[in-house]
Design a protein around this motif. Structure first.
Motif, PDB file in Angstrom:
ATOM      1  N   TYR A  35       0.843  -1.190   0.000  1.00 48.14           N
ATOM      2  CA  TYR A  35       0.000   0.000   0.000  1.00 48.14           C
ATOM      3  C   TYR A  35       0.884   1.249   0.000  1.00 48.14           C
ATOM      4  O   TYR A  35       1.982   1.244   0.557  1.00 48.14           O
ATOM      5  CB  TYR A  35      -0.889   0.037   1.243  1.00 48.14           C
ATOM      6  N   PRO A  43      -4.271   4.367   3.473  1.00 47.82           N
ATOM      7  CA  PRO A  43      -3.445   3.576   2.545  1.00 47.82           C
ATOM      8  C   PRO A  43      -4.198   3.273   1.253  1.00 47.82           C
ATOM      9  O   PRO A  43      -5.412   3.042   1.273  1.00 47.82           O
ATOM     10  CB  PRO A  43      -3.176   2.289   3.340  1.00 47.82           C
ATOM     11  N   PHE A  45      -4.170   0.695  -2.110  1.00 50.34           N
ATOM     12  CA  PHE A  45      -3.700  -0.618  -2.546  1.00 50.34           C
ATOM     13  C   PHE A  45      -2.906  -0.508  -3.838  1.00 50.34           C
ATOM     14  O   PHE A  45      -3.383   0.051  -4.822  1.00 50.34           O
ATOM     15  CB  PHE A  45      -4.913  -1.522  -2.738  1.00 50.34           C
ATOM     16  N   GLY A 107       3.475  -3.832   8.425  1.00 43.87           N
ATOM     17  CA  GLY A 107       4.793  -3.480   8.920  1.00 43.87           C
ATOM     18  C   GLY A 107       4.848  -1.997   9.235  1.00 43.87           C
ATOM     19  O   GLY A 107       3.862  -1.269   9.072  1.00 43.87           O
ATOM     20  N   ASP A 108       6.029  -1.539   9.680  1.00 44.86           N
ATOM     21  CA  ASP A 108       6.193  -0.133  10.051  1.00 44.86           C
ATOM     22  C   ASP A 108       6.322   0.789   8.847  1.00 44.86           C
ATOM     23  O   ASP A 108       6.232   2.011   8.987  1.00 44.86           O
ATOM     24  CB  ASP A 108       7.422   0.033  10.947  1.00 44.86           C
TER      25      ASP A 108
ATOM     26  N   TYR B  32     -15.810  -8.221   3.988  1.00 43.65           N
ATOM     27  CA  TYR B  32     -14.863  -8.155   5.107  1.00 43.65           C
ATOM     28  C   TYR B  32     -14.541  -6.699   5.386  1.00 43.65           C
ATOM     29  O   TYR B  32     -14.189  -5.947   4.468  1.00 43.65           O
ATOM     30  CB  TYR B  32     -13.591  -8.942   4.760  1.00 43.65           C
ATOM     31  N   TYR B  36      -8.634  -0.090  11.578  1.00 43.01           N
ATOM     32  CA  TYR B  36      -7.242   0.061  11.976  1.00 43.01           C
ATOM     33  C   TYR B  36      -7.072   1.345  12.782  1.00 43.01           C
ATOM     34  O   TYR B  36      -7.716   2.348  12.503  1.00 43.01           O
ATOM     35  CB  TYR B  36      -6.324   0.115  10.746  1.00 43.01           C
ATOM     36  N   GLN B  38      -4.076   4.028  13.871  1.00 45.52           N
ATOM     37  CA  GLN B  38      -2.710   4.425  13.515  1.00 45.52           C
ATOM     38  C   GLN B  38      -2.290   5.621  14.357  1.00 45.52           C
ATOM     39  O   GLN B  38      -2.835   6.713  14.228  1.00 45.52           O
ATOM     40  CB  GLN B  38      -2.602   4.757  12.024  1.00 45.52           C
ATOM     41  N   ARG B  43       2.721   2.061  12.571  1.00 45.50           N
ATOM     42  CA  ARG B  43       2.010   1.232  11.602  1.00 45.50           C
ATOM     43  C   ARG B  43       0.517   1.215  11.894  1.00 45.50           C
ATOM     44  O   ARG B  43       0.111   1.357  13.047  1.00 45.50           O
ATOM     45  CB  ARG B  43       2.552  -0.204  11.657  1.00 45.50           C
ATOM     46  N   PRO B  44      -0.324   1.033  10.885  1.00 49.94           N
ATOM     47  CA  PRO B  44      -1.746   0.767  11.155  1.00 49.94           C
ATOM     48  C   PRO B  44      -1.868  -0.547  11.921  1.00 49.94           C
ATOM     49  O   PRO B  44      -1.274  -1.556  11.537  1.00 49.94           O
ATOM     50  CB  PRO B  44      -2.360   0.656   9.757  1.00 49.94           C
ATOM     51  N   LEU B  46      -4.464  -3.410  13.394  1.00 48.52           N
ATOM     52  CA  LEU B  46      -5.813  -3.969  13.312  1.00 48.52           C
ATOM     53  C   LEU B  46      -6.414  -4.063  14.716  1.00 48.52           C
ATOM     54  O   LEU B  46      -5.824  -4.681  15.610  1.00 48.52           O
ATOM     55  CB  LEU B  46      -5.749  -5.360  12.678  1.00 48.52           C
ATOM     56  N   ASP B  49     -12.399  -6.498  13.400  1.00 47.77           N
ATOM     57  CA  ASP B  49     -12.902  -6.686  12.050  1.00 47.77           C
ATOM     58  C   ASP B  49     -14.237  -7.419  12.118  1.00 47.77           C
ATOM     59  O   ASP B  49     -14.590  -8.014  13.143  1.00 47.77           O
ATOM     60  CB  ASP B  49     -11.905  -7.427  11.156  1.00 47.77           C
ATOM     61  N   ARG B  51     -17.107  -9.706   9.507  1.00 48.06           N
ATOM     62  CA  ARG B  51     -17.450 -10.287   8.213  1.00 48.06           C
ATOM     63  C   ARG B  51     -18.939 -10.145   7.971  1.00 48.06           C
ATOM     64  O   ARG B  51     -19.720  -9.955   8.913  1.00 48.06           O
ATOM     65  CB  ARG B  51     -16.999 -11.745   8.151  1.00 48.06           C
ATOM     66  N   PHE B  89      -8.952   4.189  10.789  1.00 49.81           N
ATOM     67  CA  PHE B  89      -9.331   3.950   9.404  1.00 49.81           C
ATOM     68  C   PHE B  89     -10.283   2.764   9.321  1.00 49.81           C
ATOM     69  O   PHE B  89     -10.011   1.705   9.908  1.00 49.81           O
ATOM     70  CB  PHE B  89      -8.104   3.628   8.543  1.00 49.81           C
ATOM     71  N   ASN B  93     -12.973  -4.959   1.801  1.00 52.14           N
ATOM     72  CA  ASN B  93     -12.352  -5.665   0.680  1.00 52.14           C
ATOM     73  C   ASN B  93     -13.239  -5.517  -0.542  1.00 52.14           C
ATOM     74  O   ASN B  93     -14.405  -5.115  -0.457  1.00 52.14           O
ATOM     75  CB  ASN B  93     -12.116  -7.142   1.008  1.00 52.14           C
ATOM     76  N   GLY B 100      -7.373  -6.181  -2.763  1.00 53.66           N
ATOM     77  CA  GLY B 100      -6.867  -5.515  -1.580  1.00 53.66           C
ATOM     78  C   GLY B 100      -7.977  -4.879  -0.764  1.00 53.66           C
ATOM     79  O   GLY B 100      -9.164  -5.130  -0.975  1.00 53.66           O
ATOM     80  N   LEU B 101      -7.581  -4.060   0.164  1.00 51.52           N
ATOM     81  CA  LEU B 101      -8.517  -3.313   0.988  1.00 51.52           C
ATOM     82  C   LEU B 101      -8.621  -1.882   0.460  1.00 51.52           C
ATOM     83  O   LEU B 101      -7.618  -1.284   0.069  1.00 51.52           O
ATOM     84  CB  LEU B 101      -8.035  -3.270   2.441  1.00 51.52           C
ATOM     85  N   PHE B 103      -9.509   1.778   1.782  1.00 48.78           N
ATOM     86  CA  PHE B 103      -9.578   2.473   3.059  1.00 48.78           C
ATOM     87  C   PHE B 103     -10.370   3.767   2.954  1.00 48.78           C
ATOM     88  O   PHE B 103     -10.388   4.427   1.899  1.00 48.78           O
ATOM     89  CB  PHE B 103      -8.165   2.815   3.550  1.00 48.78           C
ATOM     90  N   GLY B 104     -10.997   4.140   4.071  1.00 46.27           N
ATOM     91  CA  GLY B 104     -11.536   5.476   4.193  1.00 46.27           C
ATOM     92  C   GLY B 104     -10.406   6.471   4.432  1.00 46.27           C
ATOM     93  O   GLY B 104      -9.239   6.085   4.572  1.00 46.27           O
TER      94      GLY B 104
END
Lengths: 115, 113
Positions: A35, A43, A45, A107-108, B32, B36, B38, B43-44, B46, B49, B51, B89, B93, B100-101, B103-104
């Motif tokens: 991302y 992020p 994709f 990851g970071d 899904y 997240y 952040q 990092r974001p 999780l 979640d 389904r 965030f 999917n 991928g995802l 995101f807002g």
């Protein structure tokens, strides 16, 4: 259990150069997604690799390419860098991500700055 | 492709109060929906979640609800604490699974002492 690791943490490049970013997936995960996160945004994709093959791609040009290795680690390559490529590049791994409904762990990131 | 809208962009609440963040999605095949957290420079992470086969999920002070008919889902944080301050965030999917995802744009949650 080892989490997702990325290298390098920071990188400075100039316009027109090429860059390779690396990601090691979490232990047991076979899917890696990349991302791009611009400042103040969510992020976006780029693409996903599942069992060493590109499994899906977002709205990014062909100069963004990648690889996944037999140990499920991955690389993101960007050619002909542009100023707008400055961003945080995040890698996320998941288990059997082909169906898209498995948790992705990030990851970071690598902070890429283009001068 | 999928489009995810998130509101509000900034939310300020008193410590101990509840916070609610809302998202809508466009792809009826999405199944899904992760959230997240952040923190600045990190990092974001999780946090929860859901389904599409369930309508609600809880984990201690955090809950997520999903309305498939209306195509919206929400994050609820109760008894907010200073460490809840971060950008949150939502994501969805794409129905095909390999896209991928999406995101807002994120919600900056500020917990006022």
């Amino acid at each position: 259990e080892t989490g997702v690791t990325q290298s390098p943490t920071h990188l400075i490049k100039t316009r027109g150069q090429q860059v390779t970013l690396r990601c090691s997936s979490q232990s047991g995960h076979n899917t890696v997604s990349w991302y791009q996160q611009a400042l103040g945004q969510g992020p976006q994709f780029i693409f996903q690799y599942y069992r060493e093959e590109e499994n899906g791609r977002g709205n990014f040009p062909p100069r963004f390419s990648g690889l996944q290795f037999p140990n499920y680690s991955s690389e993101l390559n960007v050619n002909a860098l542009e100023l707008d490529d400055s961003a945080l590049y995040l890698c996320a791994s998941s288990l059997d991500g082909a169906n898209g409904n498995q948790p992705q762990h990030f990851g970071d990131g690598t902070r890429l700055s283009i001068l | 492709g999928e489009n995810v809208e998130q509101h509000p962009s900034t939310l300020s609440v008193q410590e101990g109060d509840s916070a609610v963040i809302k998202c809508t999605y466009s792809d009826s095949a999405s199944n899904y929906f992760p959230w997240y957290k952040q923190e600045l420079g990190k990092r974001p992470q999780l946090i929860i979640d859901i389904r599409s086969n369930v309508g609600e999920k809880k984990d201690q002070r955090i809950a997520v609800t999903l309305n498939k008919t209306a195509k919206h889902f929400s994050l609820h944080i109760t008894e907010t604490q200073p460490e809840d301050s971060a950008v949150y965030f939502c994501a969805a999917n794409s129905g095909g699974g390999a896209d991928g995802l999406t995101f807002g744009k994120g919600t900056h949650l500020i917990i006022q002492p």
